[in-house]
Write a protein that holds these residues in place. Structure first.
Motif, PDB file in Angstrom:
ATOM      1  N   LEU A  56      -4.539   4.160   5.577  1.00 36.39           N
ATOM      2  CA  LEU A  56      -3.250   3.523   5.852  1.00 36.39           C
ATOM      3  C   LEU A  56      -2.191   4.563   6.196  1.00 36.39           C
ATOM      4  CD1 LEU A  56      -1.567   0.874   5.804  1.00 36.39           C
ATOM      5  CD2 LEU A  56      -1.132   1.319   3.387  1.00 36.39           C
ATOM      6  N   SER A  57      -2.198   5.679   5.482  1.00 34.34           N
ATOM      7  CA  SER A  57      -1.216   6.734   5.756  1.00 34.34           C
ATOM      8  C   SER A  57      -1.432   7.336   7.145  1.00 34.34           C
ATOM      9  CB  SER A  57      -1.301   7.827   4.684  1.00 34.34           C
ATOM     10  OG  SER A  57      -2.522   8.543   4.776  1.00 34.34           O
ATOM     11  N   LEU A  58      -2.700   7.482   7.558  1.00 31.97           N
ATOM     12  CA  LEU A  58      -2.978   8.015   8.889  1.00 31.97           C
ATOM     13  C   LEU A  58      -2.524   7.040   9.975  1.00 31.97           C
ATOM     14  CD1 LEU A  58      -6.576   9.549   8.545  1.00 31.97           C
ATOM     15  CD2 LEU A  58      -4.376  10.704   8.386  1.00 31.97           C
ATOM     16  N   GLN A  59      -2.810   5.765   9.775  1.00 35.24           N
ATOM     17  CA  GLN A  59      -2.502   4.755  10.778  1.00 35.24           C
ATOM     18  C   GLN A  59      -1.001   4.544  10.936  1.00 35.24           C
ATOM     19  OE1 GLN A  59      -4.708   1.574   9.061  1.00 35.24           O
ATOM     20  NE2 GLN A  59      -6.692   2.343   9.746  1.00 35.24           N
ATOM     21  N   ALA A  60      -0.244   4.721   9.865  1.00 39.46           N
ATOM     22  CA  ALA A  60       1.201   4.472   9.925  1.00 39.46           C
ATOM     23  C   ALA A  60       1.983   5.687  10.404  1.00 39.46           C
ATOM     24  CB  ALA A  60       1.708   4.056   8.539  1.00 39.46           C
ATOM     25  N   ALA A  61       1.364   6.864  10.432  1.00 40.49           N
ATOM     26  CA  ALA A  61       2.107   8.098  10.685  1.00 40.49           C
ATOM     27  C   ALA A  61       2.773   8.111  12.057  1.00 40.49           C
ATOM     28  CB  ALA A  61       1.171   9.299  10.536  1.00 40.49           C
ATOM     29  N   ALA A  62       2.031   7.766  13.114  1.00 38.54           N
ATOM     30  CA  ALA A  62       2.587   7.859  14.468  1.00 38.54           C
ATOM     31  C   ALA A  62       3.760   6.899  14.657  1.00 38.54           C
ATOM     32  CB  ALA A  62       1.497   7.568  15.498  1.00 38.54           C
ATOM     33  N   VAL A  63       3.603   5.645  14.215  1.00 37.94           N
ATOM     34  CA  VAL A  63       4.696   4.672  14.335  1.00 37.94           C
ATOM     35  C   VAL A  63       5.899   5.116  13.510  1.00 37.94           C
ATOM     36  CG1 VAL A  63       5.391   2.306  13.782  1.00 37.94           C
ATOM     37  CG2 VAL A  63       3.197   2.739  14.898  1.00 37.94           C
ATOM     38  N   ALA A  64       5.643   5.653  12.315  1.00 39.89           N
ATOM     39  CA  ALA A  64       6.743   6.088  11.453  1.00 39.89           C
ATOM     40  C   ALA A  64       7.514   7.249  12.075  1.00 39.89           C
ATOM     41  CB  ALA A  64       6.205   6.478  10.080  1.00 39.89           C
ATOM     42  N   VAL A  65       6.807   8.177  12.716  1.00 39.95           N
ATOM     43  CA  VAL A  65       7.487   9.303  13.384  1.00 39.95           C
ATOM     44  C   VAL A  65       8.445   8.785  14.447  1.00 39.95           C
ATOM     45  CG1 VAL A  65       7.110  11.216  14.991  1.00 39.95           C
ATOM     46  CG2 VAL A  65       5.736  11.056  12.912  1.00 39.95           C
ATOM     47  N   MET A  66       7.979   7.851  15.272  1.00 42.67           N
ATOM     48  CA  MET A  66       8.855   7.299  16.316  1.00 42.67           C
ATOM     49  C   MET A  66       9.956   6.432  15.722  1.00 42.67           C
ATOM     50  SD  MET A  66       6.286   6.423  19.505  1.00 42.67           S
ATOM     51  CE  MET A  66       5.148   5.392  18.567  1.00 42.67           C
ATOM     52  N   LEU A  97      -3.633 -13.787  15.571  1.00 45.27           N
ATOM     53  CA  LEU A  97      -2.874 -14.276  14.422  1.00 45.27           C
ATOM     54  C   LEU A  97      -2.097 -13.149  13.755  1.00 45.27           C
ATOM     55  CD1 LEU A  97      -5.416 -16.772  12.793  1.00 45.27           C
ATOM     56  CD2 LEU A  97      -3.400 -17.301  14.173  1.00 45.27           C
ATOM     57  N   GLN A  98      -2.643 -11.935  13.785  1.00 42.14           N
ATOM     58  CA  GLN A  98      -1.920 -10.787  13.230  1.00 42.14           C
ATOM     59  C   GLN A  98      -0.607 -10.585  13.981  1.00 42.14           C
ATOM     60  OE1 GLN A  98      -4.287  -7.203  12.910  1.00 42.14           O
ATOM     61  NE2 GLN A  98      -6.120  -8.355  12.347  1.00 42.14           N
ATOM     62  N   ASN A  99      -0.636 -10.690  15.304  1.00 45.09           N
ATOM     63  CA  ASN A  99       0.582 -10.531  16.096  1.00 45.09           C
ATOM     64  C   ASN A  99       1.597 -11.623  15.770  1.00 45.09           C
ATOM     65  OD1 ASN A  99      -0.381  -8.270  17.438  1.00 45.09           O
ATOM     66  ND2 ASN A  99      -1.296  -9.476  19.089  1.00 45.09           N
ATOM     67  N   ILE A 100       1.102 -12.846  15.522  1.00 47.44           N
ATOM     68  CA  ILE A 100       2.002 -13.939  15.152  1.00 47.44           C
ATOM     69  C   ILE A 100       2.712 -13.615  13.841  1.00 47.44           C
ATOM     70  CG2 ILE A 100       2.086 -16.350  14.402  1.00 47.44           C
ATOM     71  CD1 ILE A 100      -0.170 -16.926  16.392  1.00 47.44           C
ATOM     72  N   VAL A 101       1.953 -13.132  12.852  1.00 53.94           N
ATOM     73  CA  VAL A 101       2.539 -12.802  11.551  1.00 53.94           C
ATOM     74  C   VAL A 101       3.563 -11.679  11.688  1.00 53.94           C
ATOM     75  CG1 VAL A 101       2.049 -11.888   9.259  1.00 53.94           C
ATOM     76  CG2 VAL A 101       0.541 -13.620  10.258  1.00 53.94           C
ATOM     77  N   ILE A 102       3.207 -10.640  12.436  1.00 52.88           N
ATOM     78  CA  ILE A 102       4.127  -9.505  12.597  1.00 52.88           C
ATOM     79  C   ILE A 102       5.393  -9.948  13.328  1.00 52.88           C
ATOM     80  CG2 ILE A 102       4.411  -7.284  13.750  1.00 52.88           C
ATOM     81  CD1 ILE A 102       1.473  -6.735  13.160  1.00 52.88           C
ATOM     82  N   GLY A 103       5.253 -10.825  14.327  1.00 55.90           N
ATOM     83  CA  GLY A 103       6.428 -11.350  15.020  1.00 55.90           C
ATOM     84  C   GLY A 103       7.327 -12.141  14.104  1.00 55.90           C
ATOM     85  N   LEU A 104       6.727 -12.963  13.246  1.00 51.86           N
ATOM     86  CA  LEU A 104       7.516 -13.729  12.283  1.00 51.86           C
ATOM     87  C   LEU A 104       8.221 -12.815  11.289  1.00 51.86           C
ATOM     88  CD1 LEU A 104       5.057 -16.690  11.573  1.00 51.86           C
ATOM     89  CD2 LEU A 104       7.191 -16.775  12.883  1.00 51.86           C
ATOM     90  N   VAL A 105       7.536 -11.758  10.868  1.00 48.40           N
ATOM     91  CA  VAL A 105       8.151 -10.805   9.940  1.00 48.40           C
ATOM     92  C   VAL A 105       9.352 -10.132  10.584  1.00 48.40           C
ATOM     93  CG1 VAL A 105       7.785  -8.612   8.738  1.00 48.40           C
ATOM     94  CG2 VAL A 105       6.050 -10.402   8.609  1.00 48.40           C
ATOM     95  N   GLY A 144      -4.138  -5.131   5.987  1.00 46.50           N
ATOM     96  CA  GLY A 144      -4.555  -6.159   5.042  1.00 46.50           C
ATOM     97  C   GLY A 144      -5.138  -7.367   5.748  1.00 46.50           C
ATOM     98  N   MET A 145      -4.511  -7.787   6.837  1.00 45.85           N
ATOM     99  CA  MET A 145      -5.028  -8.934   7.576  1.00 45.85           C
ATOM    100  C   MET A 145      -6.379  -8.610   8.218  1.00 45.85           C
ATOM    101  SD  MET A 145      -1.664 -10.751   9.300  1.00 45.85           S
ATOM    102  CE  MET A 145      -0.983  -9.254  10.018  1.00 45.85           C
ATOM    103  N   ALA A 146      -6.567  -7.353   8.646  1.00 41.01           N
ATOM    104  CA  ALA A 146      -7.861  -6.956   9.202  1.00 41.01           C
ATOM    105  C   ALA A 146      -8.953  -6.996   8.130  1.00 41.01           C
ATOM    106  CB  ALA A 146      -7.761  -5.555   9.803  1.00 41.01           C
ATOM    107  N   LEU A 147      -8.616  -6.552   6.914  1.00 41.88           N
ATOM    108  CA  LEU A 147      -9.597  -6.606   5.819  1.00 41.88           C
ATOM    109  C   LEU A 147      -9.968  -8.045   5.468  1.00 41.88           C
ATOM    110  CD1 LEU A 147      -8.418  -3.842   3.295  1.00 41.88           C
ATOM    111  CD2 LEU A 147     -10.552  -3.897   4.597  1.00 41.88           C
ATOM    112  N   VAL A 148      -8.972  -8.919   5.538  1.00 40.14           N
ATOM    113  CA  VAL A 148      -9.227 -10.323   5.225  1.00 40.14           C
ATOM    114  C   VAL A 148     -10.051 -10.981   6.322  1.00 40.14           C
ATOM    115  CG1 VAL A 148      -8.114 -12.560   4.839  1.00 40.14           C
ATOM    116  CG2 VAL A 148      -7.174 -10.513   3.785  1.00 40.14           C
ATOM    117  N   GLY A 149      -9.975 -10.451   7.544  1.00 41.00           N
ATOM    118  CA  GLY A 149     -10.733 -11.019   8.654  1.00 41.00           C
ATOM    119  C   GLY A 149      -9.914 -11.915   9.555  1.00 41.00           C
ATOM    120  N   THR A 185      -8.771  -9.515  -1.314  1.00 41.09           N
ATOM    121  CA  THR A 185      -9.953  -8.774  -0.852  1.00 41.09           C
ATOM    122  C   THR A 185     -10.858  -8.328  -1.992  1.00 41.09           C
ATOM    123  OG1 THR A 185      -8.682  -6.695  -0.870  1.00 41.09           O
ATOM    124  CG2 THR A 185      -8.754  -7.939   1.200  1.00 41.09           C
ATOM    125  N   GLY A 186     -10.557  -8.742  -3.206  1.00 37.18           N
ATOM    126  CA  GLY A 186     -11.409  -8.366  -4.327  1.00 37.18           C
ATOM    127  C   GLY A 186     -11.321  -6.903  -4.709  1.00 37.18           C
TER     128      GLY A 186
END
Length: 437
Positions: free
Chosen positions: A65-75, A414-422, A404-409, A52-53
């Motif tokens: 990133l910290s805000l977006q991850a907080a809810a999932v991390a709590v659960m 495709l994001q769901n595919i990557v997360i599923g593979l991970v 990161g994938m959202a920043l790349v565009g 992303t330069g």
């Protein structure tokens, strides 16, 4: 042509450095899986930053990133205990949605008529009602699983459908907004941070508590005759952990508030900037990050330092043996699901407050993200093994990939595919790790 003796000597000499490294890791009591996760996270960050330069590793992006991850991390911290008991909860995303709608309706349509608009107790009562309802739903699902003998997969799969439908039913699909101003602080943002000064105060307290805990643990080991970690390892770990805390605070403080907002805050404090000076004030730690830290510490202590936590891991290791030695396995499972419901309410508050609105679509697919975070963090689907800190890191890894994938565009599909593979890769690596152990 080399003789068998030469080959054996070469093999032995090559294995000596590996054996020495393993011995050093064992002496330092380093969790190799946790270290591997941190290294993987750094690789992800550096990779996206290069692509992303230089837009990924910035104070602004890391703060978001910290805000977006907080809810999932709590659960995810609660999902660790659920998976450790050889169960699973597929309803957490839908439960988040219905609890967000209920809390939104309570604070917009009910409490203002009783207490008055903008009353300071509205957010407190809203959160308590949400946590009570979440805990009750969790206890009901846990009771059906533990005493009814219905597999957790079926019960929570039904819950996924039930609570998603209930989320729409609360207001017939209408979005609830605006939410109470004090409640919105829970979601972070401009009004939901504690500022640079208090962030550094928390950093100092965290480092002091860290060193006190390490010193007390060493003292207790010496008292009871347990082997001590080498001083070099103790010092290196202390420096790394303290450095990480300082780096986090410095990064959050490096993200400046909008100049107009910073000026208002300084005016309220009676501070006037010098002539020609620009107004600068950092965000500091966000409230959701503080909530996540408090939840993670509480769940970690519950899992590692209490009888309840020992019972949870005993059930995951061998349910029959745990019951034979007197562990109330059914009661423990019910309480674990009740705790999961409470954590879903906290996550619902963070999510809806961050968006400053409650809609019935909140939490969609969060059940997959939560389970993936726990598994990536080292929690075994076979039960008996789990790490709260690993789950938090797993949530950060998941959100880092998505951001990161959202920043790349990259498209959402495709994001769901990557997360599923991970997720599949994480389970596969867990299997390999278990076999090796």
């Amino acid at each position: 042509m080399a003789s068998e003796t030469d080959v054996s000597e070469h093999s032995a000499s090559g294995s000596r450095p590996r054996n020495r490294l393993r011995r050093l890791i064992a002496q330092a009591e380093i969790d190799t899986r946790l270290v591997g996760m941190v290294v993987g996270l750094l690789i992800i960050w550096i990779g996206f930053d290069l692509v992303t330069g230089g837009l990924f590793i910035t104070p602004r992006n890391l703060f978001n990133l910290s805000l977006q991850a907080a809810a999932v991390a709590v659960m995810a911290t609660g999902m660790v205990l659920v998976l450790v008991t050889r169960n699973v909860d597929l309803s957490v995303g839908s439960l988040l949605g219905v609890l967000a709608m209920v809390m939104g309706a309570v604070q917009v349509y009910v409490l203002p008529d009783i207490l008055g608009y903008g009353h300071p107790l509205i957010w407190v009562l809203t959160l308590l009602i949400g946590m009570a309802l979440g805990g009750l739903i969790g206890l009901i699902q846990g009771s059906v699983i533990a005493f009814g003998g219905v597999p957790s997969f079926i019960v929570t799969l039904g819950g996924l459908l039930i609570w998603r439908g209930a989320a729409w039913w609360v207001t017939q699909g209408q979005t609830i907004a605006p939410l109470d101003e004090n409640f919105n602080v829970i979601g972070g943002g401009i009004s939901g941070t504690i500022g640079p000064m208090w962030s550094w105060v928390i950093a100092v307290l965290a480092v002091a508590l860290l060193y006190a805990q390490m010193w007390n643990a060493r003292r207790r080991r010496r008292k009871f005759g347990f082997p001590l970690r080498p001083l070099w390892a103790e010092g290196a770990i202390a420096v790394l952990l303290a450095g990480s805390i300082v780096a986090v605070i410095a990064t959050m403080n490096a993200y400046p508030l909008p100049e107009r907002v910073a000026q208002q805050i300084l005016d309220a404090r009676g501070v006037e900037p010098g002539e020609g000076e620009s107004v600068y004030l950092g965000h500091g730690l966000a409230v959701p990050v503080l909530i996540l830290a408090g939840v993670a510490i509480a769940i970690a202590v519950l899992a590692q330092r209490t009888r309840f936590g020992r019972h949870v891991f005993a059930i995951g290791g061998n349910p029959e043996a745990a019951e034979l030695v007197g562990v109330r396995t059914r009661r423990t499972v019910v309480l674990v699901f009740g705790l999961m419901g409470v954590l879903c309410a906290i996550a619902a508050a963070i999510t809806s407050a961050r968006l400053q609105a409650a809609s019935n679509g909140l939490g969609t697919l969060d059940e997959l993200r939560v389970i993936a975070a726990a598994v990536i963090g080292g929690t075994s689907l076979a039960g008996g093994v789990g790490s709260v800190i690993g789950a938090v890191l797993g949530a950060v890894v998941m959100q880092s990939l998505q951001s990161g994938m959202a920043l790349v565009g990259i498209a959402a599909s495709l994001q769901n595919i990557v997360i599923g593979l991970v997720l599949i890769l994480a389970v596969y690596l867990d299997r390999l790790y278990q076999r090796r152990q």
